[in-house]
Design a protein around this motif. Structure first.
Motif, mmCIF file in Angstrom:
data_model
loop_
_atom_site.group_PDB
_atom_site.id
_atom_site.type_symbol
_atom_site.label_atom_id
_atom_site.label_comp_id
_atom_site.label_asym_id
_atom_site.label_seq_id
_atom_site.Cartn_x
_atom_site.Cartn_y
_atom_site.Cartn_z
ATOM 1 N N ALA B 98 97.906 13.611 52.777
ATOM 2 C CA ALA B 98 98.287 14.912 52.205
ATOM 3 C C ALA B 98 97.053 15.698 51.767
ATOM 4 C CB ALA B 98 99.247 14.714 51.031
ATOM 5 N N LEU B 101 95.352 17.112 54.796
ATOM 6 C CA LEU B 101 96.108 18.290 55.216
ATOM 7 C C LEU B 101 95.755 19.485 54.325
ATOM 8 C CD1 LEU B 101 98.435 19.630 56.845
ATOM 9 C CD2 LEU B 101 100.026 18.665 55.156
ATOM 10 N N GLN B 102 95.757 19.269 53.015
ATOM 11 C CA GLN B 102 95.426 20.311 52.045
ATOM 12 C C GLN B 102 94.066 20.940 52.320
ATOM 13 O OE1 GLN B 102 95.375 19.498 47.525
ATOM 14 N NE2 GLN B 102 93.342 18.906 48.197
ATOM 15 N N TRP B 103 93.052 20.108 52.524
ATOM 16 C CA TRP B 103 91.699 20.642 52.711
ATOM 17 C C TRP B 103 91.496 21.243 54.090
ATOM 18 C CZ3 TRP B 103 88.632 22.636 49.486
ATOM 19 C CH2 TRP B 103 88.598 22.184 48.164
ATOM 20 N N ILE B 105 93.869 22.934 55.637
ATOM 21 C CA ILE B 105 94.462 24.267 55.491
ATOM 22 C C ILE B 105 93.573 25.142 54.600
ATOM 23 C CG2 ILE B 105 96.495 25.568 54.758
ATOM 24 C CD1 ILE B 105 97.144 23.841 57.158
ATOM 25 N N ALA B 106 92.972 24.567 53.577
ATOM 26 C CA ALA B 106 92.079 25.350 52.708
ATOM 27 C C ALA B 106 90.891 25.895 53.502
ATOM 28 C CB ALA B 106 91.594 24.493 51.534
ATOM 29 N N LEU B 108 90.882 26.654 56.595
ATOM 30 C CA LEU B 108 91.391 27.724 57.455
ATOM 31 C C LEU B 108 91.823 28.950 56.671
ATOM 32 C CD1 LEU B 108 93.756 25.610 59.778
ATOM 33 C CD2 LEU B 108 91.531 26.571 60.422
#
Lengths: 214, 214
Positions: B98, B101-103, B105-106, B108
């Motif tokens: 998770a 995934l978070q980083w 998206i961060a 992007l």
């Protein structure tokens, strides 16, 4: 203590000409409503950002969530995290799942990467907006696609539609140019009861704070 | 016919002052090198974009991939797709996954969403760059984080580092301000043999085309 998924948002935003109805915890409330996941909402102060806020969201933004042992930020990441647990938001087959991922990232990195900076330049009163042609091009490609299909993936609503519609429904973007297919798409997606419920809940949240004068 | 993962990029880009070494198929070559996944590279023409190209990538960009029955575009989505199959790129535990995934998206949606439009305004000669303060703020937050940790997630390299380093290593971004921790991070991440191999391969690809004069 609660086992419910917890969504953090701001304690206050202006009710008029402001972001009420657009703060991104809406995306997560909406996803939870679509998925039938119950959630709690907590707040962090807007006026004076705390070190606790920065420790949970290093850019000092919202939303961020706690889901059991998982604590993450970035609305896109939170959406994908929630979606992968629920077929209402993401098909279970590998192709449908990969295409939902693709369109979720496209909404973030091909559409919003242009639309949000363009919008930012507009509202901060830039004398020229050097992103206008780029935005026009991206929105035209989207309009072409949406004139040929109802949903982005697998002929059904997915979390990618939730996100793209949320990106496109920003007032300034919506009134920039004439794109009937995109407009019908925004209408179709935001007519969903889950959006209506999430939107009403966010407005009520900010209105309640506003009424107390805090 | 091949069962190998296939990556599409452009047939040609300028070798000097151009995007050679930065075209985003590099991200996917690099991820495959890190994961030990063999891949083929195919091209689409830059000069005249074909309808086949638009049918695979609706904005007329690269890269896009074919991995068995899955055909997707968006480098971020392709990275997450590849990463989820390989622990070299993404931890297998739910929290590590998770946070990766978070980083991702961060990188992007919080960093690149500001840095690419800022860069675009710079190279297209905007008289004022209304995104400068925003970029400065985002890069400062990242600098603060990277001065306290070596990697974004779980004290180890992940696909989020691959992506953030690729976002930060753009020449104009790198030379905007003085951020020693970010600079050391870019160096640390791009020193990896997998980056070197992918970068060399991309340069060789574009050089080969350049030498033929086609």
């Amino acid at each position: 203590m609660t086992d419910k998924l917890e969504i953090w948002t701001l304690d206050w935003v202006p009710m008029t000409n402001g972001p009420a109805g657009f703060v991104r915890d809406l995306r997560l409330r909406w996803a939870c409503e679509e998925a039938g996941i119950s959630y709690d909402v907590s707040t962090v102060p807007l006026a004076e950002k705390t070190s606790e806020h920065f420790s949970r969201q290093p850019f000092g933004q919202v939303p961020f969530i706690k889901d059991g042992e998982i604590e993450i930020f970035e609305s896109g990441a939170c959406l994908l995290h929630i979606a992968r647990k629920n077929e209402n938001l993401m098909p279970g087959d590998p192709v449908g799942e990969a295409e939902t991922l693709q369109w979720t990232i496209a909404a973030l990195n091909s559409v919003e990467m242009v639309s949000v900076p363009w919008w930012f330049l507009e509202i901060t009163g830039a004398k020229e907006n050097g992103l206008t042609d780029w935005l026009e091009s991206r929105l035209s490609h989207i309009e072409g696609l949406l004139s040929e299909r109802e949903w982005l993936v697998s002929d059904r609503f997915t979390v990618a539609d939730l996100l793209l519609a949320d990106v496109l429904r920003v007032k300034k973007i919506r009134s920039f140019g004439d794109r009937p297919a995109s407009e019908a798409y925004i209408q179709r997606v935001t007519d969903r009861p889950a959006f209506q419920k999430a939107h009403t809940a966010q407005m009520a949240h900010f209105q309640a704070v506003d009424a107390t004068g805090n």
